[in-house]
Design a protein around this motif. Structure first.
Motif, mmCIF file in Angstrom:
data_model
loop_
_atom_site.group_PDB
_atom_site.id
_atom_site.type_symbol
_atom_site.label_atom_id
_atom_site.label_comp_id
_atom_site.label_asym_id
_atom_site.label_seq_id
_atom_site.Cartn_x
_atom_site.Cartn_y
_atom_site.Cartn_z
ATOM 1 N N LEU A 221 0.831 -1.207 0.000
ATOM 2 C CA LEU A 221 0.000 0.000 0.000
ATOM 3 C C LEU A 221 0.867 1.260 0.000
ATOM 4 N N LEU A 222 1.971 1.221 0.753
ATOM 5 C CA LEU A 222 2.888 2.362 0.780
ATOM 6 C C LEU A 222 3.506 2.584 -0.600
ATOM 7 N N ALA A 223 3.911 1.484 -1.257
ATOM 8 C CA ALA A 223 4.499 1.593 -2.595
ATOM 9 C C ALA A 223 3.493 2.166 -3.586
ATOM 10 N N LEU A 224 2.235 1.705 -3.504
ATOM 11 C CA LEU A 224 1.193 2.222 -4.392
ATOM 12 C C LEU A 224 0.955 3.714 -4.144
ATOM 13 N N PHE A 225 0.914 4.111 -2.880
ATOM 14 C CA PHE A 225 0.657 5.514 -2.543
ATOM 15 C C PHE A 225 1.790 6.411 -3.046
ATOM 16 N N ILE A 226 3.034 6.042 -2.748
ATOM 17 C CA ILE A 226 4.177 6.880 -3.118
ATOM 18 C C ILE A 226 4.318 6.968 -4.639
ATOM 19 N N THR A 227 4.193 5.833 -5.326
ATOM 20 C CA THR A 227 4.353 5.858 -6.782
ATOM 21 C C THR A 227 3.196 6.577 -7.469
ATOM 22 N N ALA A 228 1.983 6.431 -6.945
ATOM 23 C CA ALA A 228 0.828 7.092 -7.554
ATOM 24 C C ALA A 228 0.895 8.605 -7.388
ATOM 25 N N VAL A 229 1.235 9.052 -6.176
ATOM 26 C CA VAL A 229 1.235 10.491 -5.886
ATOM 27 C C VAL A 229 2.444 11.184 -6.503
ATOM 28 N N PHE A 230 3.640 10.671 -6.196
ATOM 29 C CA PHE A 230 4.865 11.382 -6.572
ATOM 30 C C PHE A 230 5.422 10.941 -7.934
ATOM 31 N N ALA A 231 5.476 9.618 -8.173
ATOM 32 C CA ALA A 231 6.113 9.113 -9.396
ATOM 33 C C ALA A 231 5.166 9.067 -10.582
ATOM 34 N N THR A 232 3.886 9.404 -10.364
ATOM 35 C CA THR A 232 2.926 9.358 -11.478
ATOM 36 C C THR A 232 2.171 10.678 -11.608
ATOM 37 N N ALA A 233 1.318 11.016 -10.653
ATOM 38 C CA ALA A 233 0.518 12.242 -10.764
ATOM 39 C C ALA A 233 1.412 13.483 -10.860
ATOM 40 N N PHE A 234 2.298 13.657 -9.875
ATOM 41 C CA PHE A 234 3.196 14.813 -9.917
ATOM 42 C C PHE A 234 4.171 14.722 -11.077
ATOM 43 N N ALA A 235 4.760 13.549 -11.289
ATOM 44 C CA ALA A 235 5.824 13.389 -12.280
ATOM 45 C C ALA A 235 5.354 13.712 -13.692
ATOM 46 N N PHE A 236 4.229 13.150 -14.110
ATOM 47 C CA PHE A 236 3.786 13.364 -15.494
ATOM 48 C C PHE A 236 3.158 14.744 -15.689
ATOM 49 N N LEU A 237 2.582 15.300 -14.631
ATOM 50 C CA LEU A 237 2.103 16.684 -14.712
ATOM 51 C C LEU A 237 3.293 17.627 -14.887
ATOM 52 N N ALA A 238 4.353 17.380 -14.126
ATOM 53 C CA ALA A 238 5.561 18.214 -14.225
ATOM 54 C C ALA A 238 6.231 18.036 -15.582
ATOM 55 N N GLN A 239 6.353 16.787 -16.054
ATOM 56 C CA GLN A 239 6.984 16.544 -17.351
ATOM 57 C C GLN A 239 6.251 17.285 -18.464
ATOM 58 N N THR A 240 4.935 17.137 -18.492
ATOM 59 C CA THR A 240 4.155 17.731 -19.568
ATOM 60 C C THR A 240 4.227 19.254 -19.526
ATOM 61 N N HIS A 241 4.220 19.831 -18.327
ATOM 62 C CA HIS A 241 4.274 21.290 -18.201
ATOM 63 C C HIS A 241 5.665 21.816 -18.546
ATOM 64 N N MET A 242 6.703 21.173 -18.026
ATOM 65 C CA MET A 242 8.064 21.691 -18.175
ATOM 66 C C MET A 242 8.649 21.463 -19.560
ATOM 67 N N GLN A 243 8.141 20.485 -20.295
ATOM 68 C CA GLN A 243 8.671 20.245 -21.634
ATOM 69 C C GLN A 243 8.400 21.399 -22.588
ATOM 70 N N ARG A 244 7.503 22.293 -22.218
ATOM 71 C CA ARG A 244 7.232 23.452 -23.065
ATOM 72 C C ARG A 244 8.425 24.404 -23.116
ATOM 73 N N PHE A 245 9.321 24.311 -22.138
ATOM 74 C CA PHE A 245 10.436 25.244 -22.036
ATOM 75 C C PHE A 245 11.771 24.604 -22.396
ATOM 76 N N MET A 246 11.753 23.349 -22.872
ATOM 77 C CA MET A 246 12.997 22.640 -23.167
ATOM 78 C C MET A 246 12.872 21.861 -24.465
ATOM 79 N N THR A 247 14.017 21.504 -25.038
ATOM 80 C CA THR A 247 13.999 20.624 -26.205
ATOM 81 C C THR A 247 13.773 19.191 -25.734
ATOM 82 N N THR A 248 13.237 18.378 -26.622
ATOM 83 C CA THR A 248 12.978 16.981 -26.261
ATOM 84 C C THR A 248 14.270 16.225 -25.969
ATOM 85 N N THR A 249 15.360 16.583 -26.676
ATOM 86 C CA THR A 249 16.645 15.917 -26.436
ATOM 87 C C THR A 249 17.163 16.224 -25.041
ATOM 88 N N SER A 250 17.017 17.473 -24.584
ATOM 89 C CA SER A 250 17.445 17.838 -23.232
ATOM 90 C C SER A 250 16.644 17.066 -22.187
#
Length: 302
Positions: A221-250
């Protein structure tokens, strides 16, 4: 603009650190819970984390109708399908090849991103980016410590996985400038959850897993919580938002640092010590990443 790019790089490096740090958690969790079932629950939970606050806000129904527009649904579905393909191919590759070879071949997505970005987005990589990719690839090979003498079907699946992850990075760069970030991220995560759930129905004893008391141990349950909140919801929201300011190679070169953070976590968690060769690989990966971030005369031209 330069300050915004450095901020984006720092946040994506944090995302990469989270992915690397949670690798041990995921590895331990899927020893009990089959991988597709774990991914389905993880991404479904992450979808709800982003969806529910949006619906509970003022004008939540209006936001939902915007999210269900064809452009957002198509963009999110394509990204989710590519991400799921990467996870699925990587999972199946481990049935036929070693984790080291699978990790190395999957990491080759960093070498594919510049080519795919050129073909799909028309973005020609700089000399610094190409040099950085080359140095990071050598570092990845040293870190993974693999022999490519005898190739097998698992190696092909791992390479196809690299193509899937590379395309996800490239198309995130494309769609992030065209659609509402939160909307396409929610659709992307929901797509991964749905496709993983379907895969679990066909390939895993999901009903037995769900009903088993062993499945719902505190560490799972701890693994599911940590990966869902930080490694998935936050991570992909941050990736999608921040890629607007960087090249895909970077972005790809930052993501290739994930094995370094995984190795650090493995040392802190399990006491696993890296060999001198692996440490040299880490140095080369970091050097390749820095080459694209520093403005070196003569290397910034395309």
């Amino acid at each position: 603009m330069q300050g915004r790019r450095w901020l984006a790089s720092s946040i994506l490096l944090l995302v990469t650190a989270i992915w690397g740090a949670t690798f041990v958690l995921v590895q331990d969790a899927i020893a009990t819970m089959p991988p597709f079932t774990f991914i389905a629950i993880r991404f479904a939970f992450a979808t709800l984390i982003l969806l529910l606050p949006m619906l509970l806000r003022h004008k939540g129904r209006n936001e939902l109708s915007k999210m269900l527009r064809r452009a957002n649904l198509l963009s999110g579905f394509v990204l989710g399908a590519l991400l799921f393909a990467g996870y699925a191919l990587q999972t199946f590759s481990l049935l036929y090849t070693t984790s080291g070879k699978s990790g190395f071949l999957t990491g080759l997505s960093v070498t594919l991103v510049p080519l795919l970005a050129w073909l799909i987005l028309g973005t020609r990589p700089t000399r610094a980016a190409l040099l950085g990719v080359s140095v990071a690839t050598i570092g990845l090979y040293l870190l993974a410590f693999v022999s490519l003498d005898a190739l097998n079907p698992g190696d092909l699946l791992a390479f196809l996985c690299a193509i899937g992850f590379a395309l996800q990075v490239v198309y995130t760069g494309k769609y992030s400038a065209q659609a509402t970030i939160q909307h396409i991220v929610i659709v992307q995560l929901a797509t991964v959850a749905l496709l993983s759930g379907i895969a679990a129905l066909f390939f895993e004893p999901w009903l037995h897993v769900i009903l088993s008391a062993q499945t719902w141990q505190p560490q799972i349950l701890l693994a599911l919580f940590i990966t869902a909140v930080f490694a998935t919801a936050f991570a992909f929201l941050a990736q999608t938002h921040m890629q607007r300011f960087m090249t895909t190679t970077s972005v790809a070169l930052i993501f290739v640092c994930e094995p370094i953070f995984a190795a650090i976590t493995d040392y802190l968690w399990n006491g696993t010590i890296l060999s001198p060769r692996a440490l040299l690989g880490c140095v080369l990966i970091l050097s390749g990443t820095l080459l694209t971030e520093l403005r070196i005369p003569g290397l910034s031209r395309r």
